[in-house]
Design a protein around this motif. Sequence first.
Motif, PDB file in Angstrom:
ATOM      1  N   ARG A 122       2.886  -7.991   2.128  1.00 41.63           N
ATOM      2  CA  ARG A 122       1.665  -7.765   1.361  1.00 41.63           C
ATOM      3  C   ARG A 122       0.434  -7.894   2.269  1.00 41.63           C
ATOM      4  O   ARG A 122      -0.504  -7.100   2.174  1.00 41.63           O
ATOM      5  CB  ARG A 122       1.601  -8.767   0.212  1.00 41.63           C
ATOM      6  N   TRP A 123       0.442  -8.888   3.154  1.00 45.88           N
ATOM      7  CA  TRP A 123      -0.686  -9.081   4.068  1.00 45.88           C
ATOM      8  C   TRP A 123      -0.810  -7.893   5.021  1.00 45.88           C
ATOM      9  O   TRP A 123      -1.913  -7.402   5.268  1.00 45.88           O
ATOM     10  CB  TRP A 123      -0.501 -10.371   4.865  1.00 45.88           C
ATOM     11  N   SER A 126      -2.223  -4.880   3.230  1.00 42.94           N
ATOM     12  CA  SER A 126      -3.637  -5.119   2.966  1.00 42.94           C
ATOM     13  C   SER A 126      -4.455  -4.979   4.251  1.00 42.94           C
ATOM     14  O   SER A 126      -5.533  -4.354   4.258  1.00 42.94           O
ATOM     15  CB  SER A 126      -3.827  -6.523   2.373  1.00 42.94           C
ATOM     16  N   GLY A 130      -7.479  -2.362   5.199  1.00 43.42           N
ATOM     17  CA  GLY A 130      -8.756  -2.953   5.577  1.00 43.42           C
ATOM     18  C   GLY A 130      -9.236  -2.513   6.951  1.00 43.42           C
ATOM     19  O   GLY A 130     -10.408  -2.181   7.138  1.00 43.42           O
ATOM     20  N   GLN A 246      -5.239 -15.235   5.016  1.00 44.19           N
ATOM     21  CA  GLN A 246      -5.634 -14.592   3.767  1.00 44.19           C
ATOM     22  C   GLN A 246      -7.142 -14.689   3.562  1.00 44.19           C
ATOM     23  O   GLN A 246      -7.794 -13.720   3.169  1.00 44.19           O
ATOM     24  CB  GLN A 246      -4.919 -15.224   2.574  1.00 44.19           C
ATOM     25  N   SER A 284      -7.696  -2.860  -0.051  1.00 47.93           N
ATOM     26  CA  SER A 284      -7.204  -4.008   0.707  1.00 47.93           C
ATOM     27  C   SER A 284      -7.503  -5.314  -0.023  1.00 47.93           C
ATOM     28  O   SER A 284      -6.643  -6.194  -0.129  1.00 47.93           O
ATOM     29  CB  SER A 284      -7.860  -4.026   2.097  1.00 47.93           C
ATOM     30  N   LEU A 285      -8.716  -5.437  -0.549  1.00 51.60           N
ATOM     31  CA  LEU A 285      -9.106  -6.663  -1.249  1.00 51.60           C
ATOM     32  C   LEU A 285      -8.324  -6.846  -2.538  1.00 51.60           C
ATOM     33  O   LEU A 285      -7.939  -7.962  -2.895  1.00 51.60           O
ATOM     34  CB  LEU A 285     -10.607  -6.636  -1.537  1.00 51.60           C
ATOM     35  N   ILE A 287      -5.282  -5.736  -3.148  1.00 47.73           N
ATOM     36  CA  ILE A 287      -3.922  -6.126  -2.765  1.00 47.73           C
ATOM     37  C   ILE A 287      -3.866  -7.611  -2.427  1.00 47.73           C
ATOM     38  O   ILE A 287      -2.923  -8.318  -2.779  1.00 47.73           O
ATOM     39  CB  ILE A 287      -3.437  -5.288  -1.561  1.00 47.73           C
ATOM     40  N   GLN A 288      -4.909  -8.109  -1.746  1.00 45.51           N
ATOM     41  CA  GLN A 288      -4.905  -9.480  -1.263  1.00 45.51           C
ATOM     42  C   GLN A 288      -5.305 -10.496  -2.317  1.00 45.51           C
ATOM     43  O   GLN A 288      -4.885 -11.653  -2.255  1.00 45.51           O
ATOM     44  CB  GLN A 288      -5.846  -9.599  -0.059  1.00 45.51           C
ATOM     45  N   THR A 289      -6.103 -10.092  -3.295  1.00 47.80           N
ATOM     46  CA  THR A 289      -6.641 -11.060  -4.255  1.00 47.80           C
ATOM     47  C   THR A 289      -5.993 -11.017  -5.629  1.00 47.80           C
ATOM     48  O   THR A 289      -6.054 -12.005  -6.360  1.00 47.80           O
ATOM     49  CB  THR A 289      -8.163 -10.857  -4.433  1.00 47.80           C
TER      50      THR A 289
END
Length: 306
Positions: A122-123, A126, A130, A246, A284-285, A287-289
Motif C-alpha cells: 500500500r505504501w 501510494s 505521489g 507514513q 496517493s493521500l 490510499i495512505q489515509t
Amino acid sequence: MNHTIATIAVLVASVFWGTTGTAASFAPDISPFAIGAFAMGFGGVLLCLTSLTQLINNSSTLRKHYPLTLLGSACVAIYPLAFYTSMNSAGVAIGTVVSIASAPLFTVLLEYLIEKKPVATRWLVSFGFGAIGISLIALGKEHNLAAKGLFSQNIGILLGLIAGLTYAGYSWVAKRLISNGIHSRATMASLFGGAACVLLPSLLITGDALFATATNTSVALYMAIVPMFLGYWLFSIGLKTISASQAVLITLLEPIIATILAIVILNEQFQQIGWLGIGLVSISLVIQTVNIKQFVIHCKKRILTI
C-alpha cells in the motif's frame, strides 16, 4: 491515540507548511535561507519554552539517547540550508521534486534497513502516485527548466537529495525517540532546540533584513509560530501513532496547498499538466489515509440498509 486523529494532525501540519511559500513572497528582500533558519530556529525556541515540563520530566531518558537527539538536531539544522540552496542551484522545479519526493523514500529505507520493517505494498503504490504527482506539479509551475547550467543542476540535485535525507532523518529520529518513551513535545523541543543553537547564530550573517520592516517582521514571526511551532507540534502528535514513513508520505499534501495558494493569492500561472499532478498526489493521500477495508465494509452496510 486514535489513528484518524493522528492522520488529521499530520494533514493539518502539512496545510500549515504549505503556506510558507506564499507567506515568504510578501517579504522578498529576506533571503530564503534566512527566513528558513529563523523559522526553524525560533520555532525550536518556542517548542522548548512551551515544553519545559516535558523536557525536565524526560531529561534522563533523553540523555540515554543523546546520539539520536544529536543526529536529529543536525538533520533539522542541515535541512533548510540544503533545501533552499538546492532550489537556487537547480531551479525551483528540480529542487522541489528531488527534495520532497525523495524524503518518503529515504524514510522508508531507514525503517527497513535499521528497524527491519517491511515495506507495505500500500505504501509503495501510494508513493508511486505521489512521486509522479509531485514531478508533474513542479512541471506545471516551472516554465524554464533549462535556465540553470548542467553543473549547477547536478549540485542542486545532490543538495536536494541531502534535503530529502535530512527531512527523513529527523522524522525517523523523532519517531524513534517517541517509541522509546519520550514525550512527543519533549522530542520535538529537543531536536529543534538543538538545531536552534546552530540556525539562529547564522542569522548574524544572513538575517539583516528580517526585521527591517513591519511586513518582514510579521512574515518572520508567522513562519516561526504557525508552520514551524504549531506545524511540528501537530506532526509530533501524529508520530505517536503512525510510522515516520507514513507521516512523511502524508506531508505530500504540502505542495498541493502551496500551489493552490500561489494560484489564488499570487496569481501564478499553472499549466494543465500540473493539475494532473495534483490529482495523482490526491490519490496517493487517499490510499495512505483512508482505511480501504473499513470503507468497503461501511459501504456494504449502507447498501444493505437501503
